[in-house]
Every structure is written in C-alpha cells, then in structure tokens.
Design an enzyme around this catalytic site. Structure first.
Site, PDB file in Angstrom:
ATOM      1  CG  ASP A  28       2.465  -8.090   0.359  1.00  0.00           C
ATOM      2  OD1 ASP A  28       3.438  -7.931  -0.394  1.00  0.00           O
ATOM      3  OD2 ASP A  28       1.392  -7.482   0.214  1.00  0.00           O
ATOM      4  CB  SER A  60       0.763  -7.198  -3.875  1.00  0.00           C
ATOM      5  OG  SER A  60       1.859  -6.970  -3.025  1.00  0.00           O
ATOM      6  CB  THR A  62      -2.627 -10.420  -1.471  1.00  0.00           C
ATOM      7  OG1 THR A  62      -1.334  -9.963  -1.874  1.00  0.00           O
ATOM      8  CG2 THR A  62      -2.607 -11.935  -1.343  1.00  0.00           C
ATOM      9  CD  GLU A 112      -1.394  -9.983   1.663  1.00  0.00           C
ATOM     10  OE1 GLU A 112      -0.580  -9.584   0.810  1.00  0.00           O
ATOM     11  OE2 GLU A 112      -2.495  -9.425   1.876  1.00  0.00           O
ATOM     12  CG  HIS A 158       6.625  -0.725   0.647  1.00  0.00           C
ATOM     13  ND1 HIS A 158       7.194  -0.508  -0.591  1.00  0.00           N
ATOM     14  CD2 HIS A 158       5.689  -1.696   0.459  1.00  0.00           C
ATOM     15  CE1 HIS A 158       6.629  -1.310  -1.482  1.00  0.00           C
ATOM     16  NE2 HIS A 158       5.713  -2.042  -0.867  1.00  0.00           N
ATOM     17  CG  ASP A 210       3.456 -10.542  -2.521  1.00  0.00           C
ATOM     18  OD1 ASP A 210       4.479 -10.579  -1.814  1.00  0.00           O
ATOM     19  OD2 ASP A 210       2.573  -9.688  -2.381  1.00  0.00           O
ATOM     20  CG  HIS A 211       6.510  -8.564  -4.088  1.00  0.00           C
ATOM     21  ND1 HIS A 211       6.957  -7.769  -3.056  1.00  0.00           N
ATOM     22  CD2 HIS A 211       5.179  -8.326  -4.203  1.00  0.00           C
ATOM     23  CE1 HIS A 211       5.937  -7.085  -2.557  1.00  0.00           C
ATOM     24  NE2 HIS A 211       4.849  -7.398  -3.234  1.00  0.00           N
ATOM     25  CG  HIS A 213       7.492  -4.608  -4.698  1.00  0.00           C
ATOM     26  ND1 HIS A 213       6.285  -4.866  -5.319  1.00  0.00           N
ATOM     27  CD2 HIS A 213       7.166  -4.110  -3.473  1.00  0.00           C
ATOM     28  CE1 HIS A 213       5.293  -4.552  -4.513  1.00  0.00           C
ATOM     29  NE2 HIS A 213       5.800  -4.088  -3.383  1.00  0.00           N
TER      30      HIS A 213
END
Length: 484
Positions: A70, A114, A167, A284, A293, A331-332, A424
C-alpha cells in the site's frame, strides 16, 4: 505448407526415372528434411501436452499469492534498496522479478484511493474512490476470492492494518463506503475466509462482542496473540493481533505481534495443508502507506523491508511448490517521494535513516499535548539520533501539519529527500511476478490496474460474472446503525 513447395515436390516426383534416383535429388532431400523436422516438432508438442494431462500436472497454476504494498511507489523501492545495499550489501528480494508497471487511476479520479485500487484488482473493474467491490454505479461486483470459493479453492487475507481496512475489504466485502467497518466485518465473517490475519480487535469486540460471537458461531477460530498464532493448526481462523492497526515494523514489539513474514508463512502453511484444489492468498503491507502519509522515511523504509521479507517467504514456497503464481505490486504511490533535493547532488540517506529506531508516531505518542521543547529534543535525540535546532523546534510548533508529520519532514530535509504531499499521487507503480512463462507473458508490460484483476481471473478460470449475478440482490449500502 505453401503452394510453391507443393508444386516443387510434384515437379521433382514427376521427373524421376526411378524412385531410388528421386531420393538422391538434393532439392527433394532438403524438402523432405524440412517436413520431417516439422512433423517431429508437432509430435513433440503433442507429447508434452499429452504427458502433462496424463500425469495430472495442471496446465495453469494451482495457487496465487498476491502481495500489495500500500503506497509503495518506485522511488520508495529505490530508497529501500539504496539503504539496504549500503547497510548490508544486499539488494531487495523483489528486484529480479520486475516485469512491468501498473496505471493506478480510479474511475472518477486520476489519483486513486486504496479502496478503488483494490477493487480494480479484486473485481477487474474500475470504480469510484471510497467504494469497495462495487462498480461505478455502486452495483456489487464479484471478487476473485468469492469466485475462488465457488471453485472450492481456499482463500486467505493477511494485512498489517485492521482486517476491515480498504484493501482487504475490497477482496471480501461490498460497500459503497470503505469506512463502514462493521458492515464489512460481518460480510467477511459470512464469507468464511479460511485464513484472515491482521489488526482490528476493537471492531470485532464492539457491541458486546457481537461480531466475535458471530465468527465463533460459524466455526471460525479466533486468535488474539502471537503464541496462539504459532500453536494454531485449524481453519477457518481469524487472527486479530492489535486493537486497531498493527504496529509499524520499526515499533513492533517482537514478543507481542507477529511480523508480516510470520503471518504469511503461517497462512501458506494452513491454506496448503491437505488441500488439492489450491488457494488464493492476498497479502498487504498496509503500513507502508501510513508511514508515507506521515512523511516518515524510517518507518516507511522498515515496512518496505517487511514486505520484501514476506515476498521472500512466498518465493521460497513457490519455487518448491512449482504450481504457484506470485504477484507483487502497489495500489498507488503515497507521499510524492523525491530522492535528492540538493542541486549539488548530495544524497546519503543511510547515514541517518537506517539508525532511527522509532516512528514519529511513536515519539509523539510519548509526549503530552503541552510538551516542552526539552522533552521533544530528548526523545528525538534518543530515537532519531540528532539534536533538533531552535529553528526546527519553531517549524514543528508553527506548522499547520500534525507535529509528527513536521518532524518527518525535518528528517527528510537532513538527508536531502523530499515529500511533495501527505496524500497519494498518480504515478505508475511497479509490477513483479514469479511463475510460469505463460502467466508472466499475460501480466508483463504496462497494465491498467483493472487489467490485473481480469488477467488473474483468466489464468485461474474464475467466473467473476457468475458471482456478480449471485450478488444482484445484495444492498452495498451499510445500515443506518453503524454497529449492525
């Protein structure tokens, strides 16, 4: 065979005075040699296919282990490799298996969250941000885990977040909102996931332990500590090893919480035991994203290594098993990480990052709301390894960001690393895979995230359409009472 070749053979045959003489003709001998070679190749292909069928060796993989980092962007992987290489002279375990990249946008945003990204992987559909396992019209879509259950495959989910987080939720529940964790948890219980490990005890203990009791009534064994994980040999099993998210790897107390690699190893052991129909396991590395973050380089780095170790566990199994497809992607990207912010090209993160021993979240968790400059300086010196300057203290005090984010940005500046956001970004993410060439060829190149879900369903012959049809009467809107 071409018409010209056929005509040449006819001409050669017609001009022969005897059969013996025709066989000595150089042109005919060359043509016959080509024909024999083609026949042998075709025969060989037939024999290989026949042998695979006769011996029971499947022509597609039996198991899938799908790892998701993630928030794991390309620069994050470079950072982890640079530090690891300098500190231990080792590359990342994932490095040899890079096969492509993945585009990450959701249906309604160029920058995904996500929930939408995981839905693309689980359903093979683009959806709107915040939604899990529903399409762009909020209609439930069948997931690869649900379709696997239809085929009598075992299914597993492992995460370092709450097990109801975006997720894992997108593979196991259907909701217009990723934040409806009680609604998601109940669906996960009803799906009867064979192995589910992560955090989130508080979700299941709420409302007089209604969800825990529901799980137990369905024969799901509930684990809450490391010892019970190591002793357990039963499925279905739900392991909840933290009240909310599990600790950052940099903060993890090894006697209290399992590592991502240990949960992965146990999950594979349980899913593979005495079962001939195969399994799909989703793993994950959730807290890679949460560290980004927070703009916390050290926590980010350590959780990337934790995912890399989990990949190593999976790879060892897959190489021994020979029937497992392994995929790792993200995911990003989170944080807009830049490696090098000094025009003089000065960049040396290992001198600091690998020696930090606690996250910024942990440090500020030890401070009161009205912390003194002296207390902050003392904790940063102890856990990070340098003395905050007066200017840095002022920056933390005056910043509009959370103080732990401001500290993370100070650490990044000291090693000439930049974070452009606490959110993100839209960059493509790396795609890694190990398995049969036929599977890798389908996955390789630059793919849409939704294509990954469709390719997986194709490789494993999963009927997502059938599951979607079965869900047509399911309402993905959570009840008005969030605890029900």
């Amino acid at each position: 065979m071409t018409s010209e070749l056929s005509e040449e053979i006819a001409e050669l045959v017609n001009e022969r005075p005897t059969v013996r003489r025709s066989l000595t003709n150089p042109k005919l001998k060359a043509v016959l040699a080509i024909c024999v070679t083609i026949t042998m190749i075709l025969s060989g292909v037939f024999l290989v296919v026949f042998a695979l069928s006769y011996t029971g060796i499947p022509t597609r993989p039996k198991n899938l282990v799908f790892l998701i980092g993630d928030g794991l962007g390309p620069a994050s992987i470079s950072l982890a490799r640079l530090i690891r290489k300098q500190s231990s002279n080792e590359n990342l375990k994932i490095d040899p298996y890079l096969i492509g990249t993945v585009r990450t946008r959701s249906f309604n945003r160029k920058i995904t969250d996500s929930a939408a990204a995981a839905t693309a992987y689980s359903c093979g559909n683009k959806t709107n941000n915040i939604a899990v396992a529903v399409d762009k019209f909020n209609v439930p879509c069948g997931t690869i885990l649900e379709a696997s259950k239809v085929k009598n495959m075992r299914i597993g989910l492992v995460s370092t977040s709450e097990v109801t987080h975006a997720t894992p939720a997108a593979f196991s529940a259907h909701s217009v909102s990723r934040y409806s964790k009680y609604f998601i948890a109940e669906q996960q219980i009803n799906l009867s996931i064979d192995v589910q490990f992560g955090g989130g005890r508080n979700v299941f203990k709420s409302d007089n332990e209604r969800l825990l009791n529901l799980a137990k009534s369905k024969g799901i064994k509930v684990l809450t500590d490391l010892a019970s994980l190591r002793e357990n040999s039963d499925i279905p099993v739900l392991g909840l090893f933290a009240d909310d998210h599990m600790a950052f790897e940099i903060d993890r107390v090894h006697e209290d919480q399992p590592s991502l690699a240990e949960m992965t190893r146990k999950a594979i052991e349980l899913l593979d035991k005495d079962h001939k129909h195969g399994f799909i396991l989703i793993i994950e590395g959730s807290r890679i994203d949460m560290a980004a973050h927070n703009n916390d380089l050290a926590a980010h780095y350590r959780d990337i290594l934790a995912l890399d170790e989990a990949f190593s566990v999976v790879l060892d199994f897959a190489k021994n098993d020979t029937q497992t497809l392994v995929i790792l992607t993200a995911d990003h990207e989170t944080g807009g990480l830049t490696l090098g912010t000094d025009p003089s090209l000065d960049f040396d993160p290992d001198n600091l990052i690998s020696h930090i021993n606690r996250s910024t979240e942990f440090i500020f968790g030890l401070l009161s709301a009205n912390f003194s400059d002296e207390d902050l300086r003392s904790l940063v010196l102890n856990f990070v390894g340098f003395v905050l300057s007066d200017q840095e203290i002022v920056f933390i005090r005056n910043s509009s960001e959370d103080p732990q984010i401001s500290l993370g940005q100070i650490i990044a500046r000291r090693v000439y690393t930049g974070w452009s956001t606490i959110g993100h970004t839209a960059v493509d993410v790396n795609l890694y895979a190990y398995g049969r060439p036929s599977s890798l060829n389908k996955l390789s190149g630059n793919q849409e995230n939704s294509d990954i879900g469709r390719i997986i369903s194709e490789i494993f012959e999963l009927d997502l359409g059938y599951v979607t049809e079965q869900l047509k009467n399911f309402d993905p809107h959570p009840p008005s009472n969030p605890l029900k």
